[in-house]
Write a protein that holds these residues in place. Structure first.
Motif, PDB file in Angstrom:
ATOM      1  N   ASN A 172      46.945  46.546  50.814  1.00  4.40           N
ATOM      2  CA  ASN A 172      47.549  46.641  49.477  1.00  4.40           C
ATOM      3  C   ASN A 172      46.637  46.034  48.417  1.00  4.40           C
ATOM      4  O   ASN A 172      46.484  46.570  47.318  1.00  4.40           O
ATOM      5  CB  ASN A 172      48.912  45.943  49.457  1.00  4.40           C
ATOM      6  N   LEU A 173      46.030  44.895  48.754  1.00  3.61           N
ATOM      7  CA  LEU A 173      45.122  44.243  47.795  1.00  3.61           C
ATOM      8  C   LEU A 173      43.865  45.076  47.579  1.00  3.61           C
ATOM      9  O   LEU A 173      43.354  45.182  46.461  1.00  3.61           O
ATOM     10  CB  LEU A 173      44.770  42.833  48.288  1.00  3.61           C
ATOM     11  N   THR A 174      43.376  45.677  48.654  1.00  4.71           N
ATOM     12  CA  THR A 174      42.177  46.526  48.535  1.00  4.71           C
ATOM     13  C   THR A 174      42.490  47.727  47.651  1.00  4.71           C
ATOM     14  O   THR A 174      41.688  48.118  46.789  1.00  4.71           O
ATOM     15  CB  THR A 174      41.723  46.980  49.942  1.00  4.71           C
ATOM     16  N   GLN A 175      43.665  48.289  47.843  1.00  7.41           N
ATOM     17  CA  GLN A 175      44.055  49.425  47.009  1.00  7.41           C
ATOM     18  C   GLN A 175      44.141  49.007  45.537  1.00  7.41           C
ATOM     19  O   GLN A 175      43.602  49.672  44.647  1.00  7.41           O
ATOM     20  CB  GLN A 175      45.390  49.968  47.492  1.00  7.41           C
ATOM     21  N   GLN A 176      44.805  47.888  45.280  1.00  5.33           N
ATOM     22  CA  GLN A 176      45.002  47.446  43.899  1.00  5.33           C
ATOM     23  C   GLN A 176      43.681  47.086  43.211  1.00  5.33           C
ATOM     24  O   GLN A 176      43.435  47.479  42.072  1.00  5.33           O
ATOM     25  CB  GLN A 176      45.932  46.231  43.866  1.00  5.33           C
ATOM     26  N   HIS A 177      42.829  46.334  43.895  1.00  7.88           N
ATOM     27  CA  HIS A 177      41.619  45.819  43.245  1.00  7.88           C
ATOM     28  C   HIS A 177      40.463  46.818  43.258  1.00  7.88           C
ATOM     29  O   HIS A 177      39.613  46.782  42.380  1.00  7.88           O
ATOM     30  CB  HIS A 177      41.141  44.543  43.941  1.00  7.88           C
ATOM     31  N   ILE A 178      40.420  47.688  44.286  1.00  8.56           N
ATOM     32  CA  ILE A 178      39.198  48.465  44.502  1.00  8.56           C
ATOM     33  C   ILE A 178      39.449  49.977  44.442  1.00  8.56           C
ATOM     34  O   ILE A 178      38.745  50.699  43.734  1.00  8.56           O
ATOM     35  CB  ILE A 178      38.559  48.083  45.861  1.00  8.56           C
ATOM     36  N   VAL A 179      40.444  50.433  45.195  1.00 10.15           N
ATOM     37  CA  VAL A 179      40.637  51.890  45.296  1.00 10.15           C
ATOM     38  C   VAL A 179      41.139  52.450  43.967  1.00 10.15           C
ATOM     39  O   VAL A 179      40.662  53.496  43.507  1.00 10.15           O
ATOM     40  CB  VAL A 179      41.613  52.235  46.454  1.00 10.15           C
ATOM     41  N   LEU A 180      42.095  51.763  43.341  1.00  9.59           N
ATOM     42  CA  LEU A 180      42.582  52.203  42.026  1.00  9.59           C
ATOM     43  C   LEU A 180      41.545  51.776  40.982  1.00  9.59           C
ATOM     44  O   LEU A 180      41.318  50.590  40.779  1.00  9.59           O
ATOM     45  CB  LEU A 180      43.951  51.570  41.723  1.00  9.59           C
ATOM     46  N   ARG A 181      40.908  52.746  40.377  1.00  7.71           N
ATOM     47  CA  ARG A 181      39.723  52.416  39.576  1.00  7.71           C
ATOM     48  C   ARG A 181      40.046  52.024  38.140  1.00  7.71           C
ATOM     49  O   ARG A 181      39.271  51.322  37.503  1.00  7.71           O
ATOM     50  CB  ARG A 181      38.750  53.602  39.589  1.00  7.71           C
ATOM     51  N   GLU A 182      41.166  52.495  37.622  1.00  8.62           N
ATOM     52  CA  GLU A 182      41.498  52.227  36.210  1.00  8.62           C
ATOM     53  C   GLU A 182      42.541  51.118  36.130  1.00  8.62           C
ATOM     54  O   GLU A 182      43.479  51.087  36.929  1.00  8.62           O
ATOM     55  CB  GLU A 182      42.070  53.493  35.550  1.00  8.62           C
ATOM     56  N   ASP A 183      42.406  50.255  35.122  1.00  8.48           N
ATOM     57  CA  ASP A 183      43.346  49.139  34.982  1.00  8.48           C
ATOM     58  C   ASP A 183      44.794  49.605  34.871  1.00  8.48           C
ATOM     59  O   ASP A 183      45.705  48.968  35.399  1.00  8.48           O
ATOM     60  CB  ASP A 183      42.977  48.295  33.755  1.00  8.48           C
ATOM     61  N   MET A 204      46.263  51.853  36.317  1.00  9.63           N
ATOM     62  CA  MET A 204      46.843  52.228  37.619  1.00  9.63           C
ATOM     63  C   MET A 204      47.311  51.004  38.419  1.00  9.63           C
ATOM     64  O   MET A 204      48.126  51.116  39.324  1.00  9.63           O
ATOM     65  CB  MET A 204      45.779  52.958  38.470  1.00  9.63           C
ATOM     66  N   ARG A 205      46.760  49.858  38.062  1.00 13.10           N
ATOM     67  CA  ARG A 205      47.006  48.654  38.858  1.00 13.10           C
ATOM     68  C   ARG A 205      48.248  47.920  38.371  1.00 13.10           C
ATOM     69  O   ARG A 205      48.622  48.048  37.215  1.00 13.10           O
ATOM     70  CB  ARG A 205      45.824  47.698  38.731  1.00 13.10           C
ATOM     71  N   SER A 206      48.828  47.139  39.285  1.00 12.90           N
ATOM     72  CA  SER A 206      49.966  46.299  38.903  1.00 12.90           C
ATOM     73  C   SER A 206      49.595  44.837  39.095  1.00 12.90           C
ATOM     74  O   SER A 206      49.445  44.373  40.234  1.00 12.90           O
ATOM     75  CB  SER A 206      51.191  46.629  39.760  1.00 12.90           C
ATOM     76  N   PRO A 207      49.452  44.071  37.998  1.00  8.32           N
ATOM     77  CA  PRO A 207      49.171  42.636  38.145  1.00  8.32           C
ATOM     78  C   PRO A 207      50.236  41.930  38.987  1.00  8.32           C
ATOM     79  O   PRO A 207      49.928  41.017  39.749  1.00  8.32           O
ATOM     80  CB  PRO A 207      49.170  42.130  36.701  1.00  8.32           C
ATOM     81  N   THR A 208      51.493  42.392  38.857  1.00 13.75           N
ATOM     82  CA  THR A 208      52.568  41.762  39.647  1.00 13.75           C
ATOM     83  C   THR A 208      52.313  41.976  41.142  1.00 13.75           C
ATOM     84  O   THR A 208      52.407  41.042  41.944  1.00 13.75           O
ATOM     85  CB  THR A 208      53.934  42.373  39.269  1.00 13.75           C
ATOM     86  N   VAL A 209      51.983  43.208  41.511  1.00 15.07           N
ATOM     87  CA  VAL A 209      51.724  43.494  42.936  1.00 15.07           C
ATOM     88  C   VAL A 209      50.505  42.703  43.407  1.00 15.07           C
ATOM     89  O   VAL A 209      50.504  42.142  44.513  1.00 15.07           O
ATOM     90  CB  VAL A 209      51.524  45.015  43.148  1.00 15.07           C
ATOM     91  N   MET A 210      49.476  42.622  42.570  1.00 20.23           N
ATOM     92  CA  MET A 210      48.263  41.896  42.975  1.00 20.23           C
ATOM     93  C   MET A 210      48.572  40.423  43.237  1.00 20.23           C
ATOM     94  O   MET A 210      48.114  39.856  44.235  1.00 20.23           O
ATOM     95  CB  MET A 210      47.194  42.031  41.877  1.00 20.23           C
ATOM     96  N   ARG A 211      49.362  39.807  42.366  1.00 21.55           N
ATOM     97  CA  ARG A 211      49.707  38.389  42.557  1.00 21.55           C
ATOM     98  C   ARG A 211      50.620  38.211  43.774  1.00 21.55           C
ATOM     99  O   ARG A 211      50.426  37.314  44.590  1.00 21.55           O
ATOM    100  CB  ARG A 211      50.397  37.833  41.304  1.00 21.55           C
ATOM    101  N   LEU A 212      51.604  39.107  43.870  1.00 21.32           N
ATOM    102  CA  LEU A 212      52.566  39.014  44.978  1.00 21.32           C
ATOM    103  C   LEU A 212      51.861  39.193  46.326  1.00 21.32           C
ATOM    104  O   LEU A 212      52.093  38.428  47.282  1.00 21.32           O
ATOM    105  CB  LEU A 212      53.632  40.098  44.792  1.00 21.32           C
ATOM    106  N   GLU A 213      50.995  40.178  46.406  1.00 22.10           N
ATOM    107  CA  GLU A 213      50.318  40.449  47.679  1.00 22.10           C
ATOM    108  C   GLU A 213      49.360  39.313  48.050  1.00 22.10           C
ATOM    109  O   GLU A 213      49.207  38.983  49.228  1.00 22.10           O
ATOM    110  CB  GLU A 213      49.576  41.789  47.610  1.00 22.10           C
TER     111      GLU A 213
END
Ligand SMILES: N[C@@H](CCC(=O)N[C@@H](CS)C(=O)NCC(=O)O)C(=O)O
Length: 216
Positions: free
Chosen positions: A108-119, A121-130
């Motif tokens: 999930n973190l790899t998807q949020q930080h790396i695979v999703l290329r545009e900001d 697309m990302r969820s700061p909440t998911v990144m912190r939670l994960e």
């Protein structure tokens, strides 16, 4: 004959590392996430979701890193796992499979930080939670390992879970988790781990040492 379809830094590193721990002869088939080869019919026949690791062991095709690790130790390296009937068998199975609880957070973190290329697309909440959920998992494993390994002695469960520390340090500050950095250092000191790192290949997924969760 053992063949391993492998992408550097991915979960197939678990198998690579275990093969080195076993001193096994094996062939690595280097793969890429970028060239579409994992979605080709030939690879989907080995791994229906188009993932790595995939392996062929004495003519038997197999996917899922945990299953590959278990089959390898049961057939070729009994010293790397307590067998059926051993008092530590249940604990070994538990930690071997817990590696994929860790793996889900890494993915999930790899998807949020790396695979999703545009900001956007990302969820700061998911990144912190994960990152928090990953830290809790690493904390549990580090507490179990104490000054040693997950069981009485080093086993394939340390390979499965240890990969979570190797990659997890890019998302979580291991210094905040008692025993985590020391566990990773014990892993890094293993000659088989160092040989596996040499065979891993150039970085394909993680190019930064640390991916900070957004402030919030
Ligand atoms: N539970 C599986 C997960 C395999 C997996 O998802 N591997 C990732 C690399 S770490 C992959 O191949 N991803 C390619 C994709 O999702 O297309 C295992 O442990 O083998």
């Amino acid at each position: 004959m053992i063949r391993l379809w492998h992408v550097p830094q991915s979960r197939s590193f678990r198998v690579l590392w275990l093969l080195e721990e076993m001193g096994a002869a094996y062939q690595v088939i280097p793969c890429s996430f970028l060239d579409g080869s994992l979605r080709a019919a030939e690879h989907l026949a080995r791994s229906p979701a188009g993932r790595v690791p995939a392996a062929e062991i004495d003519g038997q095709a197999l996917f899922e890193s945990g299953a590959i690790l278990q089959l390898l130790v049961e057939t070729r390296a009994p010293d790397l796992a307590p067998g059926p009937g051993d008092a530590e068998r249940a604990a070994w199975l538990q930690w071997l499979h817990f590696a994929e609880t860790i793996g889900a957070h890494l993915a999930n973190l790899t998807q949020q930080h790396i695979v999703l290329r545009e900001d956007w697309m990302r969820s700061p909440t998911v990144m912190r939670l994960e990152a928090r959920r990953l830290a809790i998992c690493l904390q549990a494993a580090a507490a179990q390992a104490g000054d040693g390994w997950l069981l009485e002695r080093f086993s394939a469960a340390d390979v499965a879970v240890g990969y979570g520390f190797v990659i997890g340090q890019r998302f979580v500050d291991l210094g905040d988790i008692p025993g985590a950095q020391a566990y990773l250092e014990r892993i890094a000191a293993r000659p088989a781990f160092q040989r596996a790192l040499e065979r891993d290949g150039p970085a394909q997924i993680y190019t930064r040492d640390f991916y900070s969760p957004p402030e919030g």
